[in-house]
Each structure stands twice: as structure tokens, then as C-alpha cells.
Design a protein around this motif. Structure first.
Motif, mmCIF file in Angstrom:
data_model
loop_
_atom_site.group_PDB
_atom_site.id
_atom_site.type_symbol
_atom_site.label_atom_id
_atom_site.label_comp_id
_atom_site.label_asym_id
_atom_site.label_seq_id
_atom_site.Cartn_x
_atom_site.Cartn_y
_atom_site.Cartn_z
ATOM 1 N N VAL A 177 0.835 -1.206 0.000
ATOM 2 C CA VAL A 177 0.000 0.000 0.000
ATOM 3 C C VAL A 177 0.867 1.252 0.000
ATOM 4 O O VAL A 177 0.633 2.181 -0.786
ATOM 5 C CB VAL A 177 -0.962 -0.005 1.208
ATOM 6 C CG1 VAL A 177 -1.702 1.314 1.318
ATOM 7 C CG2 VAL A 177 -1.935 -1.157 1.118
ATOM 8 N N ALA A 178 1.868 1.281 0.860
ATOM 9 C CA ALA A 178 2.745 2.454 0.925
ATOM 10 C C ALA A 178 3.522 2.629 -0.372
ATOM 11 O O ALA A 178 3.671 3.746 -0.878
ATOM 12 C CB ALA A 178 3.709 2.328 2.097
ATOM 13 N N GLN A 214 -3.648 -3.709 -9.126
ATOM 14 C CA GLN A 214 -3.059 -3.036 -7.976
ATOM 15 C C GLN A 214 -1.549 -2.865 -8.131
ATOM 16 O O GLN A 214 -0.776 -3.022 -7.200
ATOM 17 C CB GLN A 214 -3.400 -3.783 -6.690
ATOM 18 C CG GLN A 214 -4.875 -3.846 -6.451
ATOM 19 C CD GLN A 214 -5.245 -4.694 -5.264
ATOM 20 O OE1 GLN A 214 -4.394 -5.130 -4.492
ATOM 21 N NE2 GLN A 214 -6.529 -4.933 -5.091
ATOM 22 N N THR A 246 1.639 9.089 -5.976
ATOM 23 C CA THR A 246 1.919 10.462 -5.556
ATOM 24 C C THR A 246 3.067 11.074 -6.354
ATOM 25 O O THR A 246 2.938 12.177 -6.903
ATOM 26 C CB THR A 246 2.247 10.506 -4.051
ATOM 27 O OG1 THR A 246 1.140 9.964 -3.330
ATOM 28 C CG2 THR A 246 2.515 11.920 -3.593
ATOM 29 N N ASN A 256 2.626 1.547 -3.417
ATOM 30 C CA ASN A 256 1.704 1.993 -4.454
ATOM 31 C C ASN A 256 1.303 3.453 -4.270
ATOM 32 O O ASN A 256 1.214 4.210 -5.238
ATOM 33 C CB ASN A 256 0.463 1.100 -4.485
ATOM 34 C CG ASN A 256 0.736 -0.241 -5.110
ATOM 35 O OD1 ASN A 256 1.697 -0.410 -5.867
ATOM 36 N ND2 ASN A 256 -0.097 -1.216 -4.812
ATOM 37 N N PHE A 257 1.074 3.848 -3.027
ATOM 38 C CA PHE A 257 0.746 5.246 -2.737
ATOM 39 C C PHE A 257 1.885 6.161 -3.181
ATOM 40 O O PHE A 257 1.657 7.217 -3.768
ATOM 41 C CB PHE A 257 0.459 5.415 -1.238
ATOM 42 C CG PHE A 257 0.236 6.840 -0.832
ATOM 43 C CD1 PHE A 257 -0.977 7.469 -1.091
ATOM 44 C CD2 PHE A 257 1.237 7.562 -0.196
ATOM 45 C CE1 PHE A 257 -1.183 8.789 -0.725
ATOM 46 C CE2 PHE A 257 1.042 8.883 0.174
ATOM 47 C CZ PHE A 257 -0.174 9.492 -0.086
ATOM 48 N N SER A 258 3.116 5.738 -2.892
ATOM 49 C CA SER A 258 4.280 6.535 -3.287
ATOM 50 C C SER A 258 4.375 6.667 -4.799
ATOM 51 O O SER A 258 4.648 7.754 -5.315
ATOM 52 C CB SER A 258 5.566 5.896 -2.755
ATOM 53 O OG SER A 258 5.543 5.845 -1.362
#
Length: 156
Positions: A13-14, A144, A21, A16-18
Motif C-alpha cells: 500500500v505504501a 493493484q 503520488t 503503491n501510494f508513493s
């Protein structure tokens, strides 16, 4: 405390978020620079043509997209084995819809519009290319995997 941050850093999750962003920040920066350069290139009386073509291309794509983005993401997220069939089916549907609305737009332009043939060609190529890149972006969201959509976002 350090182990907690290490665990977060290693999580999908972190990561993919990075990717999303950083990709958005880079894409927005590129868009800002491109917009400044385009503004310098066009005179004020011709800059309106660029923005008009951009808006018309977005309109054709949005209508031709048929609202399938969410369906593609959700379907692939539930069953990844459907990816190939779904991509092929949605690609055909979108291309058909974009071509249909491009023909309708062509008829409109012929009757009461004033775009030249090269403008129409650029408009239709923009709508088709956006249709294809958006589909592949949706596929990667469904899987994902966020690095690829971030790269697609930067490239487009």
C-alpha cells in the motif's frame, strides 16, 4: 518505532501510494512546463484553438469511454484471469464508440464548425490515444500495480 516505519515502507500500500503520488507530482510539473511552452509558442489569438481542440478531444473521449473505467478496475481486481478478454472487449467497445462520436463530430464540423482537416485529425488521434492509454491505466489499477499507471500518467 523504527520497525514500524520499516514495515510501512515495505508494504504494498505504501509503495503503491508513493508511486501514484510521485507520478502525479511529476506529471503535473511536466504539464505546467508544457503549458507555459505552449503559451509561448501560440499567439493569444491561436492559443484558443489549442484549448478548444483539447476540450473537444476530452469530450469525445469522455462520451466514448462509456463509463467502463470503474467496471474494468473492479472486474480485474475480483478476477485477474479475465484481464485479456476484458481488455480486448473494452478496447473494441471504446474504439467503436470514439470512432462513432468522431464521425458525429465530423458531421457537426462539416455543417456548422470551422476546424480544418488537420485539426480534426489531431482531435481524433488525441481521443483514440487517450482511450487506449486510459484503458491500460485502468488494467494496472485493477491489478493493484501503481508504478505502470504513474508512468502512463507521466508519458501522456
Amino acid at each position: 518505532m523504527l520497525s514500524y516505519f520499516k514495515k510501512i515502507r515495505q508494504s504494498t500500500v505504501a509503495r503503491n501510494f508513493s508511486y501514484v503520488t510521485v507520478g502525479s507530482i511529476i506529471a503535473q510539473s511536466i504539464n505546467l512546463i508544457a503549458l507555459i511552452k505552449i503559451g509561448e509558442f501560440f499567439r493569444p489569438d491561436t492559443y484558443g484553438n489549442y484549448t478548444y481542440l483539447l476540450v473537444q478531444g476530452q469530450m469525445i473521449f469522455t462520451i466514448g469511454e462509456l463509463g467502463l473505467r470503474t467496471i474494468v478496475i473492479r472486474t480485474i481486481a475480483r478476477d485477474k484471469t479475465t484481464t485479456n478478454h476484458l481488455v480486448y472487449t473494452v478496447l473494441i467497445l471504446r474504439l467503436f464508440a470514439v470512432l462513432l462520436f468522431s464521425v458525429i463530430y465530423l458531421l457537426y464540423n462539416y455543417s456548422s464548425g470551422d476546424l480544418s482537416a488537420i485539426h480534426l485529425l489531431l482531435l481524433f488521434l488525441f481521443a483514440i490515444s487517450y482511450c487506449i492509454t486510459n484503458l491500460f491505466e485502468s488494467v494496472f489499477w485493477g491489478h493493484q500495480r501503481m508504478l505502470e499507471p504513474a508512468l502512463i500518467n507521466i508519458l501522456t
